[in-house]
Design a protein around this motif. Structure first.
Motif, short mmCIF file in Angstrom:
data_model
loop_
_atom_site.label_atom_id
_atom_site.label_comp_id
_atom_site.label_asym_id
_atom_site.label_seq_id
_atom_site.Cartn_x
_atom_site.Cartn_y
_atom_site.Cartn_z
N VAL A 153 -4.17 -28.14 -0.25
CA VAL A 153 -4.20 -29.48 0.34
C VAL A 153 -3.40 -29.57 1.64
CG1 VAL A 153 -4.74 -30.75 -1.76
CG2 VAL A 153 -2.36 -30.29 -1.24
N GLU A 154 -2.48 -28.64 1.85
CA GLU A 154 -1.62 -28.74 3.04
C GLU A 154 -2.11 -27.91 4.21
OE1 GLU A 154 2.09 -27.20 1.66
OE2 GLU A 154 2.77 -29.12 0.86
N SER A 182 3.14 -19.74 3.50
CA SER A 182 2.27 -20.69 4.20
C SER A 182 0.83 -20.20 4.22
CB SER A 182 2.76 -20.88 5.64
OG SER A 182 2.80 -19.62 6.27
N TYR A 183 0.54 -19.10 3.51
CA TYR A 183 -0.83 -18.58 3.42
C TYR A 183 -0.99 -17.83 2.13
CZ TYR A 183 1.29 -14.12 4.78
OH TYR A 183 2.06 -13.00 4.83
N ARG A 230 8.49 -30.35 -5.95
CA ARG A 230 9.74 -30.36 -6.74
C ARG A 230 9.61 -29.42 -7.94
NH1 ARG A 230 10.38 -35.64 -5.98
NH2 ARG A 230 9.28 -36.10 -7.90
N ARG A 231 8.45 -29.49 -8.60
CA ARG A 231 8.25 -28.64 -9.78
C ARG A 231 8.33 -27.16 -9.40
NH1 ARG A 231 6.19 -29.67 -14.65
NH2 ARG A 231 7.35 -31.58 -14.24
N ALA A 232 7.72 -26.82 -8.26
CA ALA A 232 7.78 -25.42 -7.81
C ALA A 232 9.23 -25.02 -7.54
CB ALA A 232 6.93 -25.24 -6.55
N GLN A 278 1.23 -20.14 -8.44
CA GLN A 278 0.00 -20.94 -8.50
C GLN A 278 0.24 -22.39 -8.09
OE1 GLN A 278 -3.19 -19.79 -8.93
NE2 GLN A 278 -3.81 -21.89 -8.40
N ILE A 279 1.44 -22.93 -8.35
CA ILE A 279 1.73 -24.29 -7.86
C ILE A 279 1.66 -24.28 -6.33
CG2 ILE A 279 3.39 -26.19 -7.74
CD1 ILE A 279 4.57 -25.25 -10.42
N ARG A 280 2.25 -23.24 -5.73
CA ARG A 280 2.21 -23.12 -4.27
C ARG A 280 0.76 -22.98 -3.78
NH1 ARG A 280 3.97 -25.27 -0.38
NH2 ARG A 280 3.73 -24.17 1.57
#
Ligand code: IPE
Ligand code: IPE
Ligand code: MG
Ligand code: MG
Length: 302
Positions: free
Chosen positions: A234-235, A301-302, A267-269, A226-228
């Motif tokens: 946003v990316e 990336s998706y 970093r957290r991920a 979920q962090i990703r």
């Protein structure tokens, strides 16, 4: 380290697993079930023809740990994907995230109508449990079958996905601290991913220590997912994601990038991923599939 040759082998193995679960899903959503046509169309639309199938792939990769037969895992893999698909249909509803695009297509309520989307989600959820309850292979070991049903029910329920969704909705437009955010993410997304990894372990005989380590991995990799997901919003662009890239900002959601900044979230991920993979070490080579998938989850990336 995973070499390129191993990468190719993993990708082929994952393709094979993806085909298995897709065949199973197509089978359980076959048109000749006694289901009203429009409802079944909406359920099929929501499940078939899209999605990365990460949770089913985790089921099969976790099954490798205990040498489980693939055909014993098909139902578990399909059940978790049905719950996931239902959660997406409801997540996209106007009363929730109000999104129009999912898996590169109109969301279910856009393609059909709101009532049909609500009912399709309800139907998918019940169907997942029907599958687990009526599978003849699982029924050969009723205690294991009940434990698997328990994992999925807890993960989908008020202390898991639905609970996380409730907290996510309540947090819209508010500032949530890091602990609060972690609780949301571990619930709305982490719980189902944890169950996908833990359910197959009920089919074999891991030691208590191995099972505890697997659970550390399963719990943390769900958070990484979920962090990703937050970062991708946003990316990445809408076309690549197949869903609206600006949705979180528009809904004033609390996310890892909005709370820790983009670098902090990355970093957290990465740290959480390291901790997760370290916990897998006691499980040896048979965990290579899970390690590979965890790297995909961290870097996707998706
Ligand atoms: C998206 O999940 C929703 C979350 C729980 C973060 P996925 O990224 O696995 O979505 P699909 O199944 O590939 O569409
Ligand atoms: C999805 O969370 C979680 C569930 C569907 C349970 P999000 O709302 O953050 O995911 P996307 O961005 O819509 O896929
Ligand atoms: Mg949401
Ligand atoms: Mg959403």
């Amino acid at each position: 380290m995973i070499t390129r040759a191993e990468d190719v082998a993993f990708v082929q193995r994952l393709d094979h697993y993806r085909r298995r679960v897709d065949a199973k899903l197509a089978d359980v959503l076959h048109p000749d079930r006694e289901v009203p046509e429009r409802l079944l169309d909406a359920m099929r639309y929501s499940v078939l023809g899209g999605g990365k199938r990460v949770r089913p792939l985790l089921v099969y990769a976790s099954g490798e740990l205990i040498g489980a037969a693939e055909d014993a895992l098909d139902t578990v893999a399909a059940a978790v994907e049905l719950i996931h698909a239902y959660s997406l249909v409801h997540d996209d509803l106007p009363a929730m995230d109000d999104d129009d695009l999912r898996r590169g297509r109109p969301t279910t309520h856009r393609q059909f109508d709101e009532a049909t989307a609500i009912l399709a989600g309800d139907g998918l959820q019940a169907l997942a449990f029907e599958l687990l309850a009526t599978d003849t292979k699982l029924a050969a070991h009723p205690e294991r079958q009940v434990k698997i049903v328990g994992w999925l029910a807890r993960a989908a329920g008020p202390a898991g996905m639905v609970g996380g969704q409730a907290l996510d909705m309540a947090a819209e437009g508010k500032r949530v601290d890091e602990r609060g955010l972690e609780r949301i993410h571990r619930g709305k997304t982490g719980a189902l991913i944890r169950a996908a990894i833990m359910m197959p372990s009920e089919l074999g005989s891991l030691s208590n220590e191995q099972r505890a380590n697997l659970d550390v991995f399963a719990t943390d990799i769900g958070l990484v997912f979920q962090i990703r997901d937050d970062l991708l919003e946003v990316e990445q662009d809408t076309a690549t994601l197949g869903k609206n890239a600006g949705s979180d900002a528009g809904n004033e959601k609390s996310t890892y990038p909005s709370t820790l900044g983009i670098e902090g979230a990355r970093r957290r991920a990465a740290d959480t991923h390291d901790r997760a993979v370290t916990a897998l070490r006691s499980l040896g080579e048979r965990s290579n599939g899970l390690v590979w998938l965890s790297e995909f989850i961290l870097n996707r990336s998706y």
